[in-house]
Design an enzyme around this catalytic site. Structure first.
Site, PDB file in Angstrom:
ATOM      1  N   GLU A   1      65.127  67.383  40.042  1.00 22.15           N
ATOM      2  CA  GLU A   1      64.095  67.932  39.271  1.00 22.15           C
ATOM      3  C   GLU A   1      64.282  69.418  38.085  1.00 22.15           C
ATOM      4  O   GLU A   1      65.097  69.672  37.400  1.00 22.15           O
ATOM      5  CB  GLU A   1      63.090  66.961  38.976  1.00 22.15           C
ATOM      6  CG  GLU A   1      63.275  65.273  38.617  1.00 22.15           C
ATOM      7  CD  GLU A   1      63.995  64.935  37.612  1.00 22.15           C
ATOM      8  OE1 GLU A   1      64.414  65.344  36.220  1.00 22.15           O
ATOM      9  OE2 GLU A   1      64.777  63.948  37.966  1.00 22.15           O
TER      10      GLU A   1
ATOM     11  N   SER B   1      12.851  26.466  36.926  1.00 25.01           N
ATOM     12  CA  SER B   1      11.896  25.941  37.978  1.00 25.01           C
ATOM     13  C   SER B   1      11.973  27.474  38.462  1.00 25.01           C
ATOM     14  O   SER B   1      11.042  27.924  39.514  1.00 25.01           O
ATOM     15  CB  SER B   1      11.993  25.633  39.073  1.00 25.01           C
ATOM     16  OG  SER B   1      11.473  24.465  38.177  1.00 25.01           O
TER      17      SER B   1
END
Lengths: 169, 763
Positions: free
Chosen positions: B182, B455
């Site tokens: 690039e 419970s």
């Protein structure tokens, strides 16, 4: 970020545009990174570990935390209780039933200035010491010191009796 | 006269005009420069400094004796994204040969110290680490810490995603290949490359339109600041100017790092994939550092046209472009010709879209964010690049998720789940699930679903009672008979047991183990409703208002997280340790900002806690948890909870180390047709098995002794007497009567109770 030098290539600076840009930029402040406000900092302003008599103790067979505890004790002796506490907490994650680690952590917390936690951790050491009278005695003796220091002589007496009951050598 | 020649007056206005024009132009240009510079800086700083916090799991610590199954190790290594590779040659790889493993750890800066890369050899025998050694030196190792798995980031929004990398974390070969393809002059130009621009301009002139970029990486980065892809000369000029400014303000390293994290590389439905780190995860399901050469080349290839070279949609094009990149790498001397040839033979290596590994712990991350919100501003978490070291244990989390998926398979879609698993001693949260789909970041039921706990509340009542040793013991008889209570409104409340039976008199231990409502309500009312509620409040279950008797059987509503804190104190022998999800936070450079230390507090008497634990062990053995299939010899404590019409199915329980709370229910509060024992219990059991939760087998605390009693009366008995049971007692409050059989068997003539007691206490 290091290791990539600024370019030393062609001198574009000669361009009029460039000079102008620089003139324009000169007024702008330099890039700076805002700092978040740390909520709780630890470590730097803790007071050094007070010198205490450290009776030689019979160590149980070394577990995975043994080297961490040695390092922690060295850090505590060198006046770095924060480092010591960090190592001891790591050790306790590996050996949560190791009373000696709890007691060392109690001493580190005390050196960090948190006497309330120091006592709680020492009580935890008592619980984990189970059938190790010497460790029980050392934990209670440490609690005596803590309670005397804050002027709780009744509490210190109770702890002293427990230390005596625990026996050990 | 030779007067000095007068300067030509006529010219002066012209010069002035020129100078004025020039000056005016300069001012305008300068103004444009200033505005452009400001734009560049705000864009760049925005991109560069908005580094979200990285969240890490707890690192796995290996040592001989550690309970670790091959599955659990594989789960941990998968979370770390280690790859299986023969001989584990590189950090981040591992190999298994039967019971032997080679694990090559990555170097890692933990918050409390750095660990170097190490090649470890370990052996797993019967789900335990039986040997651990340094594979290179062969010397045994007592302790080795792996790196910590990255489990997520804290982002400002949800649409953008990044897997941010620091320059040092990026493979140099990737950077070199990127430049080769690039911008070969990146380190030499000042933002624009005249040569590249001229070359491109020539090509564009020839084609009479823009066909070639000629952009430097800096220009590409600037281009990325804009959302659209407009191609005009005006835009080009502006970009070039901004590139020049960028290069003036920031170093090549800063620009490169930002580029690597910013460049647009792929699209995942709604989500734009920016940066090489995330693209690597997206395409290969692996971090950048473990990619092979051809995979790096493919990433570089995609820079030029993310959708045109999309390897999933256009594999042929992508392959061609990749091979071109490989060829360039060869030309630049980055790869030997042989390496290029080998790499070109390799397939693209892209994961099919469907098989992409999706890891994510949204429920846990939410807990982390909430914990940190107390100490940190949200912007700091999103932008300062902080490193957050948490307590999540990937193997336990995996076990919990699997167990829930297994239990919920075939259940109606409306059935939801939540679970919290933690280490009872340290209070560290090891796993958290907030809903049926653990990948879905929705309503976090583990933290926010307030449901009646049924419970699960009962241990608080028994704890309050057993803390009065003169009054209650596990052998006290409680009345299991019909009960009718007048409520403040004048109504009559006639509670029943779950099975609607009455047993007459039952031992306290059995009343809790079998979760009998009537004896529990009687006990709670005897001890005092406010007293019990106050104790529950201290244990982490905030008191309800108004306080009514039905609270004693669990009408109080709490999220699983609060229940977990309550059971933590029970599991840790009365020592309360606040639950934590975060160990420490550091800056990116490792400087520590905060540590969340272990804290502990004696909340309830250790002896009373021990007795309640014994009842909960009994519940697993003979009570409501007896259907659990645990590992052979695994002794655990636990409690079921079921609410009216089976709207909620709960289970909470623990071993020596691991504690878990599981809830099943529907968001619309409809019936689940599941009790605690049929719904939540199997999930809990599966996790405790897979995690090899350690048995409760320690010695009782000082002041607790085991005594044989006669079940029907609660009196002293002896081993061998019919039905005799051995129960722990507060040493100061032993039974004061003897059963017939017990007296005969245990009390030789001439010795008093005091002697016997002394012997019992070992004094």
């Amino acid at each position: 970020m290091q290791g990539y030098p600024k370019p030393a290539g062609p001198r574009l600076a000669a361009l009029l545009l460039w000079t102008l840009f620089i003139a324009g930029c000169a007024a702008a402040p330099q890039a700076s990174r805002p700092a978040p406000a740390p909520p709780t900092t630890t470590g730097t302003e803790s007071r050094p570990a007070p010198a205490r008599e450290r009776p030689a103790q019979p160590r149980p067979a070394p577990g995975p935390a043994a080297s961490l505890q040695l390092e922690a004790e060295a850090a505590l002796a060198a006046g770095d209780p924060d480092r010591a506490a960090t190592l001891l907490e790591r050790g306790l994650r590996l050996e949560p039933r190791n009373a000696s680690l709890w007691l060392s952590l109690a001493r580190a917390r005390d050196a960090e200035g948190d006497e309330a936690q120091a006592e709680q951790l020492a009580l935890r050491a008592v619980r984990e010491a189970g059938s190790q009278p010497e460790l029980q005695r050392r934990a209670w003796t440490f609690i005596v010191q803590l309670r005397e220091r804050r002027g709780d002589s009744a509490g210190a007496d109770t702890a002293r009796r427990r230390a005596a009951d625990a026996g050990g050598d | 006269m030779d007067a000095p020649p007068e300067p030509p007056r006529r010219r002066r206005p012209a010069l002035a005009v020129v100078v004025l024009l020039l000056l005016g132009g300069m001012v305008l240009l300068a103004a444009w420069g200033v505005s452009l510079d400001r734009a560049v800086r705000s864009q760049f700083e925005g991109k560069r400094w908005a580094v979200p916090a990285t969240v890490y799991a707890r690192p796995l610590e290996l040592y001989p004796g550690l309970a670790l199954s091959p599955d659990a190790l594989a789960e941990e290594l998968a979370a770390l994204e280690y790859r299986e590779q023969p001989l584990a040659p590189r950090p981040g790889t591992w190999q298994r040969q039967g019971a032997l493993y080679l694990v090559h750890t990555r170097p890692f800066a933990h918050w409390d110290g750095a660990e170097p890369a190490r090649r470890l050899r370990l052996r797993l025998d019967s789900d335990t680490v039986s040997a651990l050694a340094d594979a290179d030196t062969g010397s045994p190792a007592a302790l080795a810490r792996l790196d910590a798995a990255r489990i997520g980031h804290i982002y400002p929004g949800h649409t953008e995603d990044r897997w941010l990398l620091q320059l040092a974390e990026v493979p140099p070969l990737l950077v070199a290949a990127l430049m080769a393809v690039e911008d070969s002059e990146f380190f030499h130009h000042r933002g624009v490359s005249l040569r590249a621009t001229l070359r491109a301009a020539l090509a564009n002139l020839r084609a009479r339109r823009i066909v070639q970029g000629g952009s430097t990486l800096t220009q590409q980065l600037v281009k990325n600041f804009y959302l659209d892809d407009e191609r005009s000369f005006r835009r080009k000029f502006r970009e070039a100017a901004m590139a020049l400014l960028l290069e003036r303000r920031y170093s090549k390293g800063e620009i490169l790092e930002t580029y690597l994290n910013e460049v647009y590389l792929a699209q995942d439905q709604e989500r734009a994939i920016h940066g090489f780190g995330l693209a690597s995860q997206h395409l290969f399901g692996e971090p950048l550092e473990t990619l092979a050469v051809e995979q790096l080349a493919l990433l570089v290839a995609m820079v030029n046209g993310p959708s045109y070279y999309n390897p999933r949609r256009h594999p042929e094009r992508a392959l061609q472009r990749r091979d071109l990149v490989l060829q360039r790498m060869g030309e630049e001397g980055l790869l030997t010709p042989e390496a290029v040839a080998v790499a070109r033979e390799r397939p693209l290596g892209v994961l099919p879209a469907a098989e992409r590994r999706r890891r994510g712990y949204p429920a846990f991350l939410e807990l982390v964010q909430r914990d940190l919100a107390r100490d940190y501003a949200r912007e700091d978490l999103q932008s300062e690049g902080l490193r957050i070291f948490t307590t999540l244990a990937p193997a336990i989390q995996g076990a919990v998720e699997d167990a829930i998926a297994t239990r919920l398979a075939g259940q109606p879609q409306a059935l939801e789940a939540a679970a919290v698993f933690l280490d009872a001693d340290s209070g560290e949260i090891l796993a958290l699930v907030g809903g049926r789909d653990p990948r879905f970041a929705g309503f976090n039921r583990a933290l926010d679903a307030r449901r009646p706990i049924g419970s699960l509340v009962k241990p608080a009542i028994y704890l309050a009672a057993l803390a009065q040793p003169g009054r209650y013991s596990l052998a006290s008889l409680l009345e299991d008979a019909p009960l009718s209570l007048a409520l403040p409104g004048g109504q009559l409340w006639e509670p029943r047991n779950f099975d609607r039976e009455f047993r007459g008199e039952v031992l306290t231990i059995d009343a809790l183990a079998q979760s009998l409502n009537l004896p529990t309500i009687r006990l709670g009312l005897e001890v005092g409703l406010p007293e019990v509620a106050a104790l529950a409040g201290r244990l982490g279950l905030p008191e309800p208002a108004p306080l009514v008797p039905s609270w004693l059987i669990g009408t109080g509503e709490h999220p699983p997280m609060e229940v977990a804190q309550f059971y933590q104190t029970l599991a840790a022998g009365g020592f309360r340790t606040p639950l934590r999800a975060v160990r420490a936070v550091t800056r990116q450079d490792g400087e520590r900002l905060s540590r969340y230390p272990l804290a502990t507090e004696t909340l309830v008497d250790g002896r009373a806690t021990w007795l309640v634990q014994a009842a909960l062990v009994e519940a697993m053995r003979s009570g409501t948890g007896r259907s659990a299939t645990l590992l052979p010899g695994q002794v655990l404590a636990g409690k079921t909870g079921t609410t009216g019409d089976t709207r909620d199915s709960w289970f909470a329980g623990f071993g020596e180390d691991l504690l878990g709370v599981v809830w099943l229910g529907r968001d619309d509060n409809g019936p689940t047709r599941l009790t605690g024992a049929t719904g939540a219990l199997p999930i809990w059991t599966e996790v405790m098995r897979r995690a090899q939760a350690r048995s409760l087998e320690r010695a009782p605390p000082e002041g607790v002794v085991d005594v044989w009693i006669e079940p029907a009366t609660g009196r002293y008995s002896a081993e061998g007497c019919p039905g005799a049971r051995r129960l722990p007692f507060h040493a100061d409050a032993l039974p004061d009567e003897w059963s017939e059989c017990g007296r005969r068997a245990q009390r030789p003539a001439g010795r008093g109770l005091a002697d016997w007691l002394r012997e019992l206490l070992g004094q």
